[in-house]
Design a protein around this motif. Structure first.
Motif, PDB file in Angstrom:
ATOM      1  N   ASP A  83      50.219 -37.720  45.691  1.00 64.10           N
ATOM      2  CA  ASP A  83      49.202 -37.138  44.812  1.00 64.10           C
ATOM      3  C   ASP A  83      49.732 -35.855  44.167  1.00 64.10           C
ATOM      4  N   ALA A  84      49.522 -35.741  42.864  1.00 65.02           N
ATOM      5  CA  ALA A  84      49.895 -34.521  42.153  1.00 65.02           C
ATOM      6  C   ALA A  84      48.918 -33.407  42.505  1.00 65.02           C
ATOM      7  N   ALA A  85      49.302 -32.164  42.167  1.00 62.06           N
ATOM      8  CA  ALA A  85      48.484 -31.000  42.524  1.00 62.06           C
ATOM      9  C   ALA A  85      47.078 -31.096  41.944  1.00 62.06           C
ATOM     10  N   LEU A  86      46.975 -31.535  40.676  1.00 64.58           N
ATOM     11  CA  LEU A  86      45.663 -31.625  40.037  1.00 64.58           C
ATOM     12  C   LEU A  86      44.773 -32.633  40.751  1.00 64.58           C
ATOM     13  N   ARG A  87      45.362 -33.738  41.202  1.00 64.47           N
ATOM     14  CA  ARG A  87      44.587 -34.753  41.917  1.00 64.47           C
ATOM     15  C   ARG A  87      44.110 -34.224  43.279  1.00 64.47           C
ATOM     16  N   VAL A  88      44.945 -33.453  43.942  1.00 66.86           N
ATOM     17  CA  VAL A  88      44.556 -32.868  45.230  1.00 66.86           C
ATOM     18  C   VAL A  88      43.416 -31.868  45.025  1.00 66.86           C
ATOM     19  N   PHE A  89      43.507 -31.059  43.965  1.00 63.73           N
ATOM     20  CA  PHE A  89      42.426 -30.124  43.650  1.00 63.73           C
ATOM     21  C   PHE A  89      41.128 -30.885  43.362  1.00 63.73           C
ATOM     22  N   GLY A  90      41.251 -31.997  42.628  1.00 71.74           N
ATOM     23  CA  GLY A  90      40.071 -32.797  42.314  1.00 71.74           C
ATOM     24  C   GLY A  90      39.411 -33.356  43.557  1.00 71.74           C
ATOM     25  N   HIS A  91      40.223 -33.837  44.507  1.00 73.16           N
ATOM     26  CA  HIS A  91      39.673 -34.368  45.766  1.00 73.16           C
ATOM     27  C   HIS A  91      38.992 -33.254  46.555  1.00 73.16           C
ATOM     28  N   THR A  92      39.598 -32.075  46.559  1.00 76.48           N
ATOM     29  CA  THR A  92      39.002 -30.920  47.234  1.00 76.48           C
ATOM     30  C   THR A  92      37.633 -30.595  46.647  1.00 76.48           C
ATOM     31  N   ALA A  93      37.553 -30.565  45.308  1.00 75.78           N
ATOM     32  CA  ALA A  93      36.288 -30.245  44.638  1.00 75.78           C
ATOM     33  C   ALA A  93      35.233 -31.306  44.929  1.00 75.78           C
ATOM     34  N   TYR A  94      35.644 -32.586  44.974  1.00 77.24           N
ATOM     35  CA  TYR A  94      34.693 -33.666  45.254  1.00 77.24           C
ATOM     36  C   TYR A  94      34.113 -33.527  46.661  1.00 77.24           C
ATOM     37  N   ARG A  95      34.969 -33.254  47.651  1.00 75.99           N
ATOM     38  CA  ARG A  95      34.493 -33.117  49.023  1.00 75.99           C
ATOM     39  C   ARG A  95      33.540 -31.928  49.151  1.00 75.99           C
ATOM     40  N   ALA A  96      33.892 -30.827  48.492  1.00 79.14           N
ATOM     41  CA  ALA A  96      33.017 -29.649  48.533  1.00 79.14           C
ATOM     42  C   ALA A  96      31.679 -29.956  47.877  1.00 79.14           C
ATOM     43  N   LEU A  97      31.705 -30.650  46.737  1.00 81.63           N
ATOM     44  CA  LEU A  97      30.470 -30.986  46.031  1.00 81.63           C
ATOM     45  C   LEU A  97      29.577 -31.872  46.892  1.00 81.63           C
ATOM     46  N   ALA A  98      30.174 -32.833  47.602  1.00 81.54           N
ATOM     47  CA  ALA A  98      29.391 -33.719  48.463  1.00 81.54           C
ATOM     48  C   ALA A  98      28.655 -32.922  49.531  1.00 81.54           C
ATOM     49  N   LEU A  99      29.343 -31.980  50.177  1.00 85.24           N
ATOM     50  CA  LEU A  99      28.709 -31.152  51.212  1.00 85.24           C
ATOM     51  C   LEU A  99      27.624 -30.257  50.618  1.00 85.24           C
ATOM     52  N   ILE A 100      27.896 -29.698  49.448  1.00 87.21           N
ATOM     53  CA  ILE A 100      26.912 -28.813  48.808  1.00 87.21           C
ATOM     54  C   ILE A 100      25.657 -29.590  48.430  1.00 87.21           C
ATOM     55  N   VAL A 101      25.829 -30.804  47.875  1.00 83.06           N
ATOM     56  CA  VAL A 101      24.670 -31.632  47.511  1.00 83.06           C
ATOM     57  C   VAL A 101      23.836 -31.951  48.754  1.00 83.06           C
ATOM     58  N   MET A 102      24.491 -32.365  49.835  1.00 83.32           N
ATOM     59  CA  MET A 102      23.757 -32.655  51.069  1.00 83.32           C
ATOM     60  C   MET A 102      23.023 -31.420  51.566  1.00 83.32           C
ATOM     61  N   GLY A 103      23.688 -30.274  51.523  1.00 87.31           N
ATOM     62  CA  GLY A 103      23.063 -29.044  52.002  1.00 87.31           C
ATOM     63  C   GLY A 103      21.828 -28.669  51.200  1.00 87.31           C
ATOM     64  N   VAL A 104      21.898 -28.808  49.870  1.00 87.04           N
ATOM     65  CA  VAL A 104      20.763 -28.455  49.024  1.00 87.04           C
ATOM     66  C   VAL A 104      19.580 -29.383  49.292  1.00 87.04           C
ATOM     67  N   PHE A 105      19.836 -30.679  49.426  1.00 89.17           N
ATOM     68  CA  PHE A 105      18.739 -31.610  49.729  1.00 89.17           C
ATOM     69  C   PHE A 105      18.110 -31.280  51.076  1.00 89.17           C
ATOM     70  N   MET A 106      18.947 -31.007  52.082  1.00 90.79           N
ATOM     71  CA  MET A 106      18.417 -30.758  53.421  1.00 90.79           C
ATOM     72  C   MET A 106      17.614 -29.466  53.484  1.00 90.79           C
ATOM     73  N   VAL A 107      18.073 -28.422  52.802  1.00 90.32           N
ATOM     74  CA  VAL A 107      17.353 -27.151  52.863  1.00 90.32           C
ATOM     75  C   VAL A 107      16.014 -27.244  52.124  1.00 90.32           C
ATOM     76  N   ASN A 108      15.947 -28.095  51.097  1.00 87.19           N
ATOM     77  CA  ASN A 108      14.681 -28.282  50.384  1.00 87.19           C
ATOM     78  C   ASN A 108      13.726 -29.212  51.129  1.00 87.19           C
ATOM     79  N   ALA A 109      14.224 -29.870  52.171  1.00 86.67           N
ATOM     80  CA  ALA A 109      13.344 -30.650  53.034  1.00 86.67           C
ATOM     81  C   ALA A 109      12.801 -29.803  54.180  1.00 86.67           C
ATOM     82  N   GLU A 110      13.332 -28.583  54.336  1.00 86.57           N
ATOM     83  CA  GLU A 110      12.909 -27.696  55.418  1.00 86.57           C
ATOM     84  C   GLU A 110      11.757 -26.784  54.999  1.00 86.57           C
ATOM     85  N   SER A 111      11.780 -26.331  53.750  1.00 81.94           N
ATOM     86  CA  SER A 111      10.757 -25.374  53.319  1.00 81.94           C
ATOM     87  C   SER A 111      10.624 -25.405  51.802  1.00 81.94           C
TER      88      SER A 111
END
Length: 389
Positions: A83-111
């Protein structure tokens, strides 16, 4: 083919898995005890206004530290596959986005929600969210690529529908990050740690400098009274970087185990000493995400990992790791499963018996609950019911 940033083992590291597994098993135990009465206070979260921490306040830093330890192995593995550097950065951003999306949904289910405006119980909304997560990020074994894509598209559509259905108690019709949720905070810290690792080209001195920069950013933002959220992200990123540095100290290059252990002990001592010095100006506070809390927890994590490294890698005492292996190999399932079960219980209108959340009975119930969750995750692993981001 691109050259990996560091000379790291290609296979899974059992001591790293053991650390991750122990962290998630401890999470199951202390989360059950949240709100329990008559249990030792040192097992619980310390009040947000207090200067100190309990065992429960060390779990989240353990998550962050484990994430940091996994970063160099993940990045180097992708580079080794070409994988080239740009592709590795893209995978990093995708994984971070997935966690952030899950976190936002879960916190809005709490309050902040209004079941009346949504015209559905929040527990039902939450269960639909967990189903969407399984559709989008589940591991499938279908021969048909089209079926795989259709299921993931259905999951994305369900997430979008749930976002549109959500209504706030103050009349708002859009979810807000609030405090991002645990997964969201991990996502931001992972993104910072992974990007800094790649920009530093895996050089230990630059990564130690990045840790110092995180501390400096916290001090500047808190002193000016602006960017409170940024200060918290800086401290969480500091813990991720501590895990990353620990991984390099123990696994980068060819050195005897005794030297690795000495380097680990020195790193833990430096973190603890820095925490002790900064404690003169800042309290130890998980809620406040303060430097002494982060540094003390980092020192504890390094010390615990050094013990696991000696036990598992040097002494080859490995049989016990099967007890935490399910949580180590399926951390997201382990984290989300209790919340999904809680939503089912809430939807059914059931309640815990008082005896299960009081005194020694609560401790026993927490231990049984933890063991049951690990066994369920192990069974799910057998059937390849996993989440992968």
């Amino acid at each position: 083919m691109p050259v990996p940033l560091n000379d790291l083992p290609r296979q899974r590291i059992l001591s790293v898995d053991a650390f991750r597994g122990l962290t998630f098993v401890l999470m199951l135990f202390v989360n059950y005890l949240a709100g329990a009465r008559g249990v030792p206070s040192w097992l619980l979260h310390v009040d947000g206004a207090a200067d100190g921490m309990g065992l429960a306040d060390i779990v989240f830093p353990g998550f962050l530290f484990a994430v940091g330890m996994s970063i160099p192995f993940g990045v180097n593995s992708r580079i080794a596959r070409g994988d080239a550097a740009l592709r590795v950065f893209g995978h990093t951003a995708y994984r971070a986005l997935a966690l952030i999306v899950m976190g936002v949904f879960m916190v809005n289910a709490e309050s902040g929600y209004s079941e009346q405006a949504m015209r559905m119980p929040i527990a039902a909304w939450s269960l639909a969210f967990y189903a969407a997560v399984l559709l989008v990020w589940g591991v499938y074994r279908f021969d048909s690529v089209l079926l795989d894509r259709c299921l993931r598209a259905a999951g994305v559509a369900l997430l979008a529908a749930l976002a549109l259905l959500w209504r706030g108690a103050d009349g708002t019709s859009m979810m807000t990050p609030q405090w991002w949720g645990i997964l969201g905070l991990i996502g931001w810290a992972y993104l910072a740690g992974a990007v800094l690792y790649q920009l530093a080209r895996g050089q230990l001195t630059l990564l130690l400098g990045a840790m110092l920069a995180c501390l400096t950013l916290y001090m500047l933002t808190t002193r000016s009274g602006t960017g409170t959220a940024l200060a918290g992200h800086a401290i969480h990123s500091l813990i991720v970087l501590a895990g990353l540095v620990c991984a390099l100290l123990f696994f980068d290059g060819q050195r005897p185990a005794s030297l690795r252990l000495r380097h680990g002990a020195a790193f833990a001592a430096v973190l603890a000493a820095a925490a002790w010095v900064l404690h003169r100006w800042y309290p130890v506070s998980k809620i406040g995400a303060t430097p002494p809390w982060a540094l003390y927890c980092g020192a504890l994590c390094v010390a615990l990992f050094a013990l696991l490294y000696w036990l598992v890698e040097v002494r080859a005492a490995r049989r016990w790791t099967v007890l935490v292996e399910p949580a180590a190999t399926s951390p997201l399932i382990t984290y989300l499963l209790p919340f999904a079960i809680g939503a089912v219980i809430s939807l059914a209108g059931a309640r815990f018996r008082p005896a299960l959340v009081e005194g020694n009975s609560a401790l026993l119930a927490a231990a049984v609950f933890t063991a049951t969750m690990v066994l369920v995750v192990a069974r799910l692993n057998i059937h390849n019911c996993k989440l992968k981001i």
